[in-house]
Scaffold this motif. Structure first.
Motif, short mmCIF file in Angstrom:
data_model
loop_
_atom_site.label_atom_id
_atom_site.label_comp_id
_atom_site.label_asym_id
_atom_site.label_seq_id
_atom_site.Cartn_x
_atom_site.Cartn_y
_atom_site.Cartn_z
N THR A 45 0.97 -1.23 0.20
CA THR A 45 -0.16 -0.21 -0.03
C THR A 45 0.86 1.20 0.03
OG1 THR A 45 -1.88 -1.02 1.00
CG2 THR A 45 -1.42 1.26 1.46
N PHE A 46 1.82 1.21 1.04
CA PHE A 46 2.81 2.41 0.94
C PHE A 46 3.49 2.58 -0.27
CE2 PHE A 46 2.09 1.77 5.89
CZ PHE A 46 0.89 2.83 5.87
N ASP A 47 4.04 1.42 -0.93
CA ASP A 47 4.78 1.43 -2.21
C ASP A 47 4.00 2.26 -3.11
OD1 ASP A 47 6.93 0.55 -4.05
OD2 ASP A 47 5.57 -0.44 -4.83
N ILE A 48 2.54 1.80 -3.23
CA ILE A 48 1.84 2.47 -4.42
C ILE A 48 1.58 3.95 -3.74
CG2 ILE A 48 -0.67 2.58 -4.96
CD1 ILE A 48 -0.76 -0.53 -4.47
N ILE A 49 1.55 4.44 -2.73
CA ILE A 49 1.21 5.86 -2.54
C ILE A 49 2.42 6.60 -2.65
CG2 ILE A 49 1.01 7.33 -0.52
CD1 ILE A 49 -1.01 5.67 0.70
N ARG A 50 3.74 5.91 -2.36
CA ARG A 50 4.99 6.42 -2.53
C ARG A 50 5.31 6.78 -3.99
NH1 ARG A 50 10.75 3.41 -1.61
NH2 ARG A 50 12.30 5.01 -2.30
N ARG A 51 4.87 5.58 -4.89
CA ARG A 51 5.06 6.03 -6.44
C ARG A 51 4.17 7.01 -6.87
NH1 ARG A 51 6.71 1.13 -9.25
NH2 ARG A 51 7.56 -0.46 -8.06
N ARG A 59 1.64 1.58 -15.01
CA ARG A 59 3.14 1.74 -14.53
C ARG A 59 3.29 2.64 -13.27
NH1 ARG A 59 5.11 3.19 -19.23
NH2 ARG A 59 5.69 1.20 -20.10
N LEU A 60 2.63 3.67 -13.39
CA LEU A 60 2.50 4.35 -11.91
C LEU A 60 2.31 3.75 -10.89
CD1 LEU A 60 2.25 7.34 -10.56
CD2 LEU A 60 -0.10 7.33 -11.24
N PHE A 61 1.37 2.73 -11.00
CA PHE A 61 0.93 2.01 -9.72
C PHE A 61 1.94 0.98 -9.56
CE2 PHE A 61 -3.66 3.13 -10.63
CZ PHE A 61 -3.72 4.41 -10.26
N GLY A 62 2.79 0.72 -10.32
CA GLY A 62 3.71 -0.51 -10.05
C GLY A 62 3.17 -1.84 -10.62
N VAL A 63 1.80 -1.68 -11.27
CA VAL A 63 1.59 -2.81 -11.97
C VAL A 63 2.20 -3.34 -13.32
CG1 VAL A 63 -0.58 -3.74 -13.15
CG2 VAL A 63 -0.84 -2.50 -11.20
#
Length: 823
Positions: A129-135, A618-622
């Motif tokens: 979750t925090f990785d998504i927000i950080r990205r 890509r922004l979300f790391g998917v």
């Protein structure tokens, strides 16, 4: 604050320079990042002067405001860049504008793992979750984030688990007899069961009528959790019994491992004095955690700080708290004085809201037990107040220790984050994050001791708390043994699917981990995959004969623009990724409708939709990598698909021609070969081939492992369907056999056997019952019914004989046995 001189020094510019050093270098190396307006110099700040306790510091300058149940919160008063982003701040439990203190720089600290065991999906909930927000902060809003995470490698849980592992290894090395091991494990099971039952009984005692609501709710949760633990005792007993039946010592030890370790630690824990035992244990599980976050595609922090490397700084920090009156020594431990803290104008706790929260709230017994640790029993008498918490813990036998002014001991749990974050971020940070279960007491205690040390009323400007991950109605937890490890989850699902699962849920709300939730993520992945494949297939056909727009193109362009606007607004509204995902799915659905409604889709317009979907995922790391559109093929460079396209086009066309010819002549072997090349050969090459009715087949690049899993799932479903057919045949055949076994009974015996046995005494010449068992005459009505039943039975007997009689029945029984074997 210079702890040696006891003076506040002007060191803020130096800290900022160091911080920029941490931030700018790694960020410049990160590819595909839009330029961000990073200030070349630190923003001007007032020279700090010595502050009296409770005075406002730089982050608190300006007007503050209080929300219901929370103390006053001060919006950052620096020169931070504003983007329109609003975030859910746990300090207010409302959405507030996000503004960093210093220009474009965001200082973020996240509570990392306590490395005593393998990480589970509850941990993934927080860190993904925090990785998504950080990205989103870094790659969408273009902030320069300095991301610090700690590792708790000194903790009661680590000490207990390390001791237990050492004692169990020693026990196994003693080569005890089967009877001795059996007796030890049985005793351990009995002791554990008694402990669980005792705790359950305590929790079932009714609370007084005046008990606050939050404590009633806490009791209800604790009772459910304890009931689960009691149920698990039965599982342990059954597993141990099965192991004992084998007569294998190793299996018995394995079956009773957890309870045996608990027994050994109770009896011998104090004998483990080698510090390397604890150090090796924490290092093992820290490495395991880092491998797990890498497997999930989580960006590593800019700095990873371990409490074991900051013990001198912890001691210095505590010394200042003691000097200033905020902490006191008692029996070799040091406790934070919560009443003195409040008396000096500070708020405690800050993160508990409502009528029972705020300054008057007292910690519950369960909360204090969680905060003080598993080895803290019997310390209540050492405290001035029940809410006081340990910042330094006296070490007993079997516990690692460091020298301090108060004797041999170790840092308390909460102090480590205050010290390590302060060392790198100073007396204020923008974001502090962690799981929602850490709000109280951990994060509230962090705030208290940090604000007391720095003389500041707001150490953290924004607190982010990720919602719990629940399973079967309870929080996923190691103590409840209801967890799924990250590695277990990755055996069933891909990192992409797990990330999509969290994107589909609000980041700050509790969520359930279930097959349905994972299946929803898989369905979204399939939707996007198919869309990318369709667009690429269209693009491979060459240029569109016409590029003039009709009403259909204008309508689709409007849908794409709407999706872009929805995604932006959702990201600005507390990182609302579920709304983003819905906007993307709606856009894909509309584009698919466009593709089916027109024979000449406009390529450039399709590219616009596909590129927006790709860039957002890509922004979300998917999506990782540099592919312009879609998910990258595993292990392939960006140009691989374009290189392979003409060859795969030619092969797909050839295969279609072979299939068409094979169908026309009903050549099953050739059709099977075409299926095999689709489901085996091409899958291993990372190519998905899809046969389309009355249209050419389509190929798409994909991850081979994902394709293999899908093929296996398809085969499994086919096997299950085939098995169900066999089951249905078995059920039908069993009913038929039962019917014909009844037809074997002669007419004279029909009312004397089976369901009629013992009901009648006499019969007429046609074998119809005349009197019941007690001598009563059978009524005329019943006689007529029995005659009809006899006629039906006689017809069945005749039909049975016509079918072959006993040989026919034998054949049915053999067929049934064959089906059972097949099943």
């Amino acid at each position: 604050w210079d702890v040696k001189s006891g003076k506040l020094q002007v060191i803020i510019p130096a800290i900022s320079a160091i911080t920029l050093g941490f931030i700018v270098v790694p960020k410049l190396l990160r590819s595909q990042r839009p330029p961000s307006p990073i200030p070349k110099t630190d923003p001007p700040r007032e020279t700090p002067t010595a502050m009296s306790l409770g005075d406002t510091c730089q982050p608190c300058l300006g007007e503050g405001y209080a929300t219901d149940g929370h103390p006053k919160w001060f919006p950052p008063a620096g020169n931070g860049r504003q983007t329109g982003l609003r975030v859910n701040n746990s300090l207010t439990e409302t959405k507030v504008p996000f503004v960093p203190m210093e220009g474009n720089i965001v200082k973020w600290y996240t509570c990392g793992p306590t490395v005593y065991d393998v990480a589970h999906m509850g941990h993934a909930r927080a860190y993904l979750t925090f990785d998504i927000i950080r990205r989103i902060l870094e790659d969408y809003f273009h902030y320069e984030v300095f991301y610090q995470m700690n590792v708790t490698d000194i903790d009661d849980k680590i000490i207990k688990r390390a001791r237990q592992g050492k004692l169990l290894a020693d026990y196994e090395g003693m080569n005890k007899s089967f009877d001795d091991v059996k007796a030890d494990v049985d005793a351990a099971v009995v002791a554990h069961s008694a402990k669980m039952q005792k705790k359950l009984a305590e929790l079932k005692v009714p609370l007084p009528p005046e008990t606050p609501k939050r404590l009633i709710e806490e009791r209800e949760t604790l009772l459910k959790e304890q009931e689960l633990k009691v149920q698990q005792v039965s599982d342990i007993e059954a597993t141990v019994k099965a192991a004992k039946d084998t007569g294998d010592v190793a299996k018995v030890i394995l079956a009773g491992r957890d309870v045996l370790m608990e027994k050994l630690d109770t009896e011998l824990g104090s004998s483990v004095t080698d510090h390397s035992v604890f150090d090796a244990h924490s290092k093992k599980y820290e490495q395991s955690f880092l491998e797990d976050i890498d497997a999930l595609g989580i960006r590593r922090p800019d700095v990873l700080t371990r409490v074991s490397e900051y013990v001198p700084e912890v001691v210095t920090f505590i010394e200042k708290l003691v000097t200033d009156g905020f902490a006191y020594e008692s029996n070799g431990s040091v406790y934070f004085d919560t009443k003195y803290f409040r008396k000096n104008g500070y708020s405690y706790p800050k993160l508990k809201s409502g009528p029972q929260g705020g300054a008057e709230m007292e910690a519950s017994e369960a909360e204090m037990a969680e905060g003080e640790g598993a080895l803290a029993g019997g310390t209540a008498d050492e405290k001035r107040s029940g809410n006081d918490f340990a910042v330094w813990k006296k070490s007993k036998g079997g516990e690692p220790f460091w020298e301090s002014p108060w004797g041999k001991g170790r840092p308390g749990w909460h102090i480590e984050c205050s010290v390590m974050a302060s060392e790198l971020m100073g007396n204020n940070m923008d974001i502090h994050a962690g799981g929602s279960d850490l709000k109280f007491p951990h994060h509230d205690n962090e705030l208290a001791q940090s604000e007391a040390c720095h003389g500041c009323k707001q150490w953290v400007n924004y607190f982010f708390h990720a919602g719990h991950l629940n399973i079967r109605g309870l929080k996923m937890s190691k103590s409840l043994k209801n967890f799924i490890t990250i590695r277990q989850a990755l055996e069933e699902h891909s990192p992409r699917q797990l990330r999509l699962m969290f994107l589909l849920q609000p980041w700050d709300k509790a969520m359930y981990y279930s097959d349905q939730v994972v299946d929803d993520a898989k369905s979204k992945e399939a939707l996007f995959k198919n869309f990318f494949g369709q667009v690429k297939a269209v693009m491979r056909t060459g240029c569109t004969p016409a590029e003039n727009w009709t009403s259909e193109e204008i309508k689709l362009k409007s849908k794409i623009a709407h999706a872009q606007s929805e995604v932006h607004n959702a990201l600005c509204d507390n990182f609302d990724t579920p709304k983003c995902m819905q906007a993307l799915c709606d856009m894909v659905t509309e584009t698919n409708k466009y593709l089916t409604s027109t024979q000449e889709p406009r390529h450039l317009l399709l590219q616009k939709a596909a590129r927006f979907l790709t860039s957002t995922l890509r922004l979300f790391g998917v999506i990782e990598g540099s592919d312009e559109i879609g998910f990258p093929a595993a292990g392939a460079g960006g140009d691989t698909e374009a290189t392979l396209a003409p060859y795969l086009d030619a092969f797909t066309t050839f295969r279609d021609q072979v299939r068409d010819e094979a169908r026309s002549v009903k050549n099953t072997a050739l059709l099977n070969a075409c299926d095999n090349v689709r489901d085996q050969v091409m899958v291993d090459l990372g190519v998905r081939m899809e046969d389309v009715a009355n249209a050419p087949s389509i190929w798409k690049m994909d991850d081979p492992e994902t394709l293999r899993r899908e093929v296996e799932e398809k085969k499994q479903k086919a096997r299950e369907a085939a098995a169900q057919k066999v089951k249905n045949k078995i059920d039908k055949l069993q009913k038929e056999i039962t019917k014909w076994e009844g037809a074997r009974v002669p007419a004279a015996e029909y009312f004397k056997t089976g369901a009629h046995e013992g009901k009648f005494k006499t019969y007429d010449d046609e074998h119809i019952p005349a009197t019941t068992a007690d001598g009563t005459d059978v009524t005329k009505k019943n006689v007529n019914n029995y005659k009809k039943m006899m006629q039906k039975h006689q017809a069945a007997v005749a039909q049975f004989e016509e079918k072959g009689g006993e040989d026919f029945l034998k054949g049915l029984c053999e067929e049934l046995e064959g089906l059972k074997i097949q099943l």
